[in-house]
Design a protein around this motif. Structure first.
Motif, PDB file in Angstrom:
ATOM      1  N   LYS A  21     -12.714  10.537  15.697  1.00  0.00           N
ATOM      2  CA  LYS A  21     -12.369  10.544  17.317  1.00  0.00           C
ATOM      3  C   LYS A  21     -12.926  11.897  17.838  1.00  0.00           C
ATOM      4  CE  LYS A  21      -9.321   6.716  17.705  1.00  0.00           C
ATOM      5  NZ  LYS A  21      -7.934   6.309  18.072  1.00  0.00           N
ATOM      6  N   GLN A  22     -12.418  12.877  17.132  1.00  0.00           N
ATOM      7  CA  GLN A  22     -12.513  14.311  17.594  1.00  0.00           C
ATOM      8  C   GLN A  22     -13.799  14.883  17.350  1.00  0.00           C
ATOM      9  OE1 GLN A  22      -9.062  16.248  16.394  1.00  0.00           O
ATOM     10  NE2 GLN A  22      -7.778  15.166  17.849  1.00  0.00           N
ATOM     11  N   GLN A  23     -14.826  14.304  16.502  1.00  0.00           N
ATOM     12  CA  GLN A  23     -15.756  15.023  15.888  1.00  0.00           C
ATOM     13  C   GLN A  23     -16.844  15.024  16.990  1.00  0.00           C
ATOM     14  OE1 GLN A  23     -16.622  15.983  12.833  1.00  0.00           O
ATOM     15  NE2 GLN A  23     -18.534  16.594  13.223  1.00  0.00           N
ATOM     16  N   ALA A  24     -16.922  14.212  17.917  1.00  0.00           N
ATOM     17  CA  ALA A  24     -17.794  14.364  19.105  1.00  0.00           C
ATOM     18  C   ALA A  24     -17.429  15.611  19.980  1.00  0.00           C
ATOM     19  CB  ALA A  24     -17.977  13.066  19.708  1.00  0.00           C
ATOM     20  N   GLU A  25     -16.197  15.720  20.192  1.00  0.00           N
ATOM     21  CA  GLU A  25     -15.613  16.710  20.876  1.00  0.00           C
ATOM     22  C   GLU A  25     -15.980  18.168  20.182  1.00  0.00           C
ATOM     23  OE1 GLU A  25     -11.511  16.615  21.608  1.00  0.00           O
ATOM     24  OE2 GLU A  25     -11.568  14.515  22.635  1.00  0.00           O
ATOM     25  N   ARG A  30       0.635  -1.302  -0.060  1.00  0.00           N
ATOM     26  CA  ARG A  30      -0.145   0.085   0.161  1.00  0.00           C
ATOM     27  C   ARG A  30       0.892   1.178   0.073  1.00  0.00           C
ATOM     28  NH1 ARG A  30      -3.510  -0.323   4.983  1.00  0.00           N
ATOM     29  NH2 ARG A  30      -4.717   1.469   4.010  1.00  0.00           N
ATOM     30  N   ARG A  31       0.431   2.361  -0.486  1.00  0.00           N
ATOM     31  CA  ARG A  31       1.162   3.603  -0.495  1.00  0.00           C
ATOM     32  C   ARG A  31       1.183   4.162   0.835  1.00  0.00           C
ATOM     33  NH1 ARG A  31       3.001   5.131  -5.465  1.00  0.00           N
ATOM     34  NH2 ARG A  31       2.141   4.286  -7.273  1.00  0.00           N
ATOM     35  N   LEU A  32       2.252   4.794   1.071  1.00  0.00           N
ATOM     36  CA  LEU A  32       2.168   5.469   2.520  1.00  0.00           C
ATOM     37  C   LEU A  32       1.449   6.585   2.628  1.00  0.00           C
ATOM     38  CD1 LEU A  32       6.046   5.296   3.272  1.00  0.00           C
ATOM     39  CD2 LEU A  32       4.330   3.723   3.985  1.00  0.00           C
ATOM     40  N   ARG A  33       1.092   7.301   1.295  1.00  0.00           N
ATOM     41  CA  ARG A  33       0.211   8.446   1.398  1.00  0.00           C
ATOM     42  C   ARG A  33      -1.115   8.043   1.913  1.00  0.00           C
ATOM     43  NH1 ARG A  33       1.197  10.354  -3.539  1.00  0.00           N
ATOM     44  NH2 ARG A  33       0.242   8.667  -4.488  1.00  0.00           N
ATOM     45  N   ASP A  34      -1.788   6.807   1.580  1.00  0.00           N
ATOM     46  CA  ASP A  34      -3.075   6.345   1.799  1.00  0.00           C
ATOM     47  C   ASP A  34      -3.161   6.017   3.261  1.00  0.00           C
ATOM     48  OD1 ASP A  34      -3.642   6.906  -0.770  1.00  0.00           O
ATOM     49  OD2 ASP A  34      -3.352   4.716  -1.522  1.00  0.00           O
ATOM     50  N   VAL A  35      -1.970   5.116   3.809  1.00  0.00           N
ATOM     51  CA  VAL A  35      -1.975   4.763   5.062  1.00  0.00           C
ATOM     52  C   VAL A  35      -2.010   6.099   6.029  1.00  0.00           C
ATOM     53  CG1 VAL A  35      -0.342   3.797   6.855  1.00  0.00           C
ATOM     54  CG2 VAL A  35      -0.585   2.659   4.608  1.00  0.00           C
ATOM     55  N   ASN A  36      -1.247   7.007   5.585  1.00  0.00           N
ATOM     56  CA  ASN A  36      -1.230   8.540   6.388  1.00  0.00           C
ATOM     57  C   ASN A  36      -2.566   8.906   6.478  1.00  0.00           C
ATOM     58  OD1 ASN A  36       1.610   7.914   7.408  1.00  0.00           O
ATOM     59  ND2 ASN A  36       2.094   9.299   5.604  1.00  0.00           N
ATOM     60  N   HIS A  37      -3.417   8.897   5.428  1.00  0.00           N
ATOM     61  CA  HIS A  37      -4.455   9.656   5.218  1.00  0.00           C
ATOM     62  C   HIS A  37      -5.655   8.889   6.076  1.00  0.00           C
ATOM     63  CE1 HIS A  37      -3.855  12.071   1.165  1.00  0.00           C
ATOM     64  NE2 HIS A  37      -3.380  12.646   2.265  1.00  0.00           N
ATOM     65  N   GLU A  38      -5.395   7.492   6.110  1.00  0.00           N
ATOM     66  CA  GLU A  38      -6.385   6.843   6.934  1.00  0.00           C
ATOM     67  C   GLU A  38      -6.414   6.963   8.506  1.00  0.00           C
ATOM     68  OE1 GLU A  38      -6.219   2.592   6.203  1.00  0.00           O
ATOM     69  OE2 GLU A  38      -6.910   2.850   4.106  1.00  0.00           O
ATOM     70  N   ALA A  66      -5.207   9.957   9.815  1.00  0.00           N
ATOM     71  CA  ALA A  66      -5.732  11.074   9.954  1.00  0.00           C
ATOM     72  C   ALA A  66      -7.108  11.146  10.070  1.00  0.00           C
ATOM     73  CB  ALA A  66      -5.329  12.047   8.796  1.00  0.00           C
ATOM     74  N   MET A  67      -7.779  10.447   9.081  1.00  0.00           N
ATOM     75  CA  MET A  67      -9.255  10.386   9.425  1.00  0.00           C
ATOM     76  C   MET A  67      -9.751   9.572  10.433  1.00  0.00           C
ATOM     77  SD  MET A  67     -11.946  11.280   7.481  1.00  0.00           S
ATOM     78  CE  MET A  67     -11.603  11.202   5.865  1.00  0.00           C
TER      79      MET A  67
END
Length: 165
Positions: free
Chosen positions: A44-48, A28-36, A38-39
């Protein structure tokens, strides 16, 4: 000549540290892993964030509902308002007492009319009746003014206008 120039230039060019286009061991590309990653953190912070947004909305509402911080205190104005209310109440009471003490009679009803209206020529003024087209049979024939004027087939004026008085 040219090789030494390339070696000197290569030392001056900064090498990139961006490895997102590279792949990890699973392919897998590291860019996709990093985006996952971050998402997942963002979810997790959406409720806050929503709780904080609701808190700000409630604070804003409380500020709007709070009493105003400016006050209008003018003793002269307040005194005038108080005196005006007392005078108004006294006037209403006096008016009610005056009307309850008088007995209403039919003669007092005529005093409200304008002077000179009861009879301009010494006779009582009569209402003029208008007979509009299509409404000829609505008035009773006894009170018709136009019936005495014409002896035709129709009991009313032929043009449907008002009598001249």
């Amino acid at each position: 000549g040219f090789g030494s120039m390339l070696r000197a230039l290569g030392a001056q060019i900064e090498k990139t540290t961006n490895r997102e286009a590279c792949r990890d061991l699973s392919g897998r590309r590291l860019r996709d892993v990093n985006h996952e990653k971050a998402m997942a953190e963002w979810v997790k912070q959406q409720a806050e964030r929503e709780a904080e947004k609701e808190q700000r909305r409630l604070e804003r509402l409380q500020r709007k509902l709070a009493e105003p911080k400016h006050f209008f205190t003018n003793p002269d104005y307040q005194q005038q308002c108080h005196e005006m209310a007392e005078r108004l109440e006294d006037s209403v009471l006096k008016g009610l007492q005056a009307t309850s003490s008088k007995i209403v009679s039919p003669e007092s009803g005529n005093s409200r009319k304008r002077p000179g209206e009861s009879g301009k020529n010494g006779t009582k003024s009569q209402k003029r009746r208008c007979f509009w087209l299509g409404l000829e049979g609505l008035d009773d024939p006894d009170s018709s003014d136009c019936e005495d004027d014409s002896e035709d087939d129709s009991p009313h004026a032929s043009d449907g206008s008002c009598p001249s008085g």
